[in-house]
Design a protein around this motif. Structure first.
Motif, short mmCIF file in Angstrom:
data_model
loop_
_atom_site.label_atom_id
_atom_site.label_comp_id
_atom_site.label_asym_id
_atom_site.label_seq_id
_atom_site.Cartn_x
_atom_site.Cartn_y
_atom_site.Cartn_z
N ALA A 52 0.82 -1.22 0.00
CA ALA A 52 0.00 0.00 0.00
C ALA A 52 0.85 1.27 0.00
CB ALA A 52 -0.97 -0.01 1.18
N PRO A 53 1.84 1.41 0.89
CA PRO A 53 2.67 2.63 0.82
C PRO A 53 3.47 2.73 -0.46
CG PRO A 53 3.47 1.14 2.54
CD PRO A 53 2.14 0.63 2.10
N ASP A 54 3.88 1.61 -1.04
CA ASP A 54 4.56 1.67 -2.33
C ASP A 54 3.65 2.27 -3.40
OD1 ASP A 54 6.83 0.51 -1.27
OD2 ASP A 54 6.51 -1.46 -2.19
N ASP A 55 2.38 1.83 -3.41
CA ASP A 55 1.42 2.35 -4.40
C ASP A 55 1.12 3.82 -4.17
OD1 ASP A 55 1.35 -0.21 -5.40
OD2 ASP A 55 -0.63 -0.70 -4.59
N CYS A 56 0.99 4.21 -2.89
CA CYS A 56 0.70 5.62 -2.59
C CYS A 56 1.88 6.51 -2.96
CB CYS A 56 0.35 5.77 -1.11
SG CYS A 56 -1.19 4.97 -0.63
N GLU A 57 3.08 6.06 -2.71
CA GLU A 57 4.26 6.82 -3.10
C GLU A 57 4.31 6.97 -4.62
OE1 GLU A 57 9.12 6.78 -2.56
OE2 GLU A 57 7.99 4.91 -2.39
N ALA A 58 4.01 5.88 -5.34
CA ALA A 58 4.02 5.94 -6.80
C ALA A 58 2.98 6.93 -7.31
CB ALA A 58 3.75 4.55 -7.39
N ALA A 59 1.81 6.94 -6.69
CA ALA A 59 0.77 7.88 -7.10
C ALA A 59 1.19 9.32 -6.82
CB ALA A 59 -0.54 7.57 -6.36
N ALA A 60 1.83 9.56 -5.67
CA ALA A 60 2.29 10.91 -5.35
C ALA A 60 3.36 11.38 -6.32
CB ALA A 60 2.82 10.95 -3.91
N LEU A 61 4.27 10.50 -6.67
CA LEU A 61 5.32 10.87 -7.63
C LEU A 61 4.72 11.13 -9.01
CD1 LEU A 61 8.10 8.35 -6.53
CD2 LEU A 61 8.09 10.84 -6.19
N ALA A 85 -5.24 8.18 6.18
CA ALA A 85 -4.44 9.23 6.82
C ALA A 85 -3.07 8.69 7.21
CB ALA A 85 -5.17 9.77 8.05
N THR A 86 -3.03 7.45 7.69
CA THR A 86 -1.75 6.82 8.00
C THR A 86 -0.88 6.75 6.75
OG1 THR A 86 -3.01 5.40 9.51
CG2 THR A 86 -0.70 4.82 9.11
N LEU A 87 -1.47 6.30 5.66
CA LEU A 87 -0.71 6.17 4.41
C LEU A 87 -0.31 7.53 3.85
CD1 LEU A 87 -2.73 3.26 2.79
CD2 LEU A 87 -0.36 3.16 3.59
N ALA A 88 -1.15 8.55 4.05
CA ALA A 88 -0.76 9.89 3.61
C ALA A 88 0.48 10.36 4.37
CB ALA A 88 -1.92 10.87 3.81
N MET A 89 0.51 10.07 5.66
CA MET A 89 1.68 10.48 6.46
C MET A 89 2.93 9.71 6.06
SD MET A 89 3.02 12.43 8.67
CE MET A 89 1.62 13.26 9.44
N THR A 90 2.81 8.39 5.86
CA THR A 90 3.99 7.63 5.45
C THR A 90 4.44 8.04 4.04
OG1 THR A 90 2.64 5.76 4.64
CG2 THR A 90 3.41 5.67 6.91
N THR A 91 3.49 8.41 3.18
CA THR A 91 3.85 8.91 1.86
C THR A 91 4.65 10.19 1.96
OG1 THR A 91 1.91 7.89 0.84
CG2 THR A 91 2.94 9.72 -0.35
N LEU A 92 4.23 11.09 2.84
CA LEU A 92 4.96 12.34 3.02
C LEU A 92 6.36 12.09 3.57
CD1 LEU A 92 2.19 14.69 4.43
CD2 LEU A 92 3.38 14.92 2.24
N LEU A 93 6.51 11.13 4.46
CA LEU A 93 7.84 10.81 4.98
C LEU A 93 8.74 10.29 3.86
CD1 LEU A 93 6.96 9.12 8.40
CD2 LEU A 93 7.88 11.42 8.02
N ARG A 94 8.19 9.45 2.99
CA ARG A 94 8.97 8.97 1.85
C ARG A 94 9.33 10.12 0.91
NH1 ARG A 94 7.10 3.17 -0.49
NH2 ARG A 94 7.08 1.93 1.44
N LEU A 95 8.37 11.00 0.65
CA LEU A 95 8.64 12.13 -0.24
C LEU A 95 9.66 13.07 0.38
CD1 LEU A 95 5.04 13.00 -1.48
CD2 LEU A 95 6.83 11.81 -2.76
N ARG A 96 9.57 13.28 1.70
CA ARG A 96 10.55 14.14 2.39
C ARG A 96 11.95 13.58 2.21
NH1 ARG A 96 11.17 14.03 7.90
NH2 ARG A 96 11.48 11.80 7.51
#
Length: 235
Positions: A52-61, A85-96
């Motif tokens: 799930a976080p891999d997919d969310c990161e890919a979508a954000a990128l 919301a959890t995944l949004a936060m982990t996505t932001l940490l990856r993007l950071r």
């Protein structure tokens, strides 16, 4: 288009997006005059963490790369409810960590769960929930920030709105996250709504409308165009 919003739906990491979520995203798009992109990530238990976080990161990128071409804007925000919301936060940490978090003007997070390890008093309140076994049952250490972001380095994140009900089992988890974000030097706006349970913004109540109007106004302040959001009649 005044901005683009990346929405990550809730569902305990094992339930997919719902028609109600589509309706709420349409209302948000109409209220703010923005594009709303929703992430249909892989689900546990068939695809546990880190799918799930891999997919969310890919979508954000993807949104970072395509927002200008497809939507005519570089003004971005992110949000989600519950597990979203959890995944949004982990996505932001990856993007950071990639140097991209500053591209997002804000994060609007509704009643997220930020400790999936059961190590904190807040986390122990949900220690017996099914979604924990489905999503991270294979992990020996659930304190890694990509699972439980409350344990992460929260510096360098965009302004964050935390919405939670006073009767939510995750209230304490959200209070702790707000404290951790503030201690890391972040701009955080915590809003607790009286007599409201988990998931309350998904129901057609006056409190839900008030919370979603507050979210829309908060997002409007952080996107470029200063048009006031339209009032909503339903959540």
């Amino acid at each position: 288009m005044r901005g683009a919003y990346l929405d990550i739906p809730g569902g305990g990491f094992y339930l997919g997006p719902t028609a109600g979520g589509d309706a709420r995203n349409s209302a948000l798009a109409e209220s703010l005059g923005i594009a709303v992109v929703s992430v249909d990530h892989r689900l546990a238990p068939e695809d546990p963490w880190p799918a799930a976080p891999d997919d969310c990161e890919a979508a954000a990128l993807w949104l970072l790369d395509q927002a200008g071409v497809r939507f005519g804007t570089s003004d971005l925000a992110i949000g989600g409810s519950s597990a979203g919301a959890t995944l949004a936060m982990t996505t932001l940490l990856r993007l950071r960590d990639r140097g991209h978090a500053a591209a997002f003007a804000g994060a609007a997070l509704q009643f997220g769960t930020y400790d999936l390890s059961g190590r904190t008093p807040a986390g122990r309140l949900i220690a017996d929930e099914y979604f924990l076994e489905a999503y991270v049952g294979h992990l020996t250490d659930r304190t890694v920030p990509d699972v439980s972001p409350v344990f992460g380095d929260l510096r360098g994140l965009p302004p964050t709105l935390l919405i939670v009900g006073a009767s939510d089992v995750l209230l304490e988890d959200n209070l702790v996250m707000a404290t951790r974000l503030s201690a890391a030097g972040g701009e955080v706006d915590l809003r607790v709504y009286p007599e409201s349970p988990h998931g309350f913004t998904g129901h057609p109540t006056g409190m839900a409308r008030a919370a979603l109007d507050d979210r829309d106004s908060w997002l409007a302040e952080r996107l470029s165009d200063e048009i006031a959001p339209l009032p909503r009649s339903t959540p």
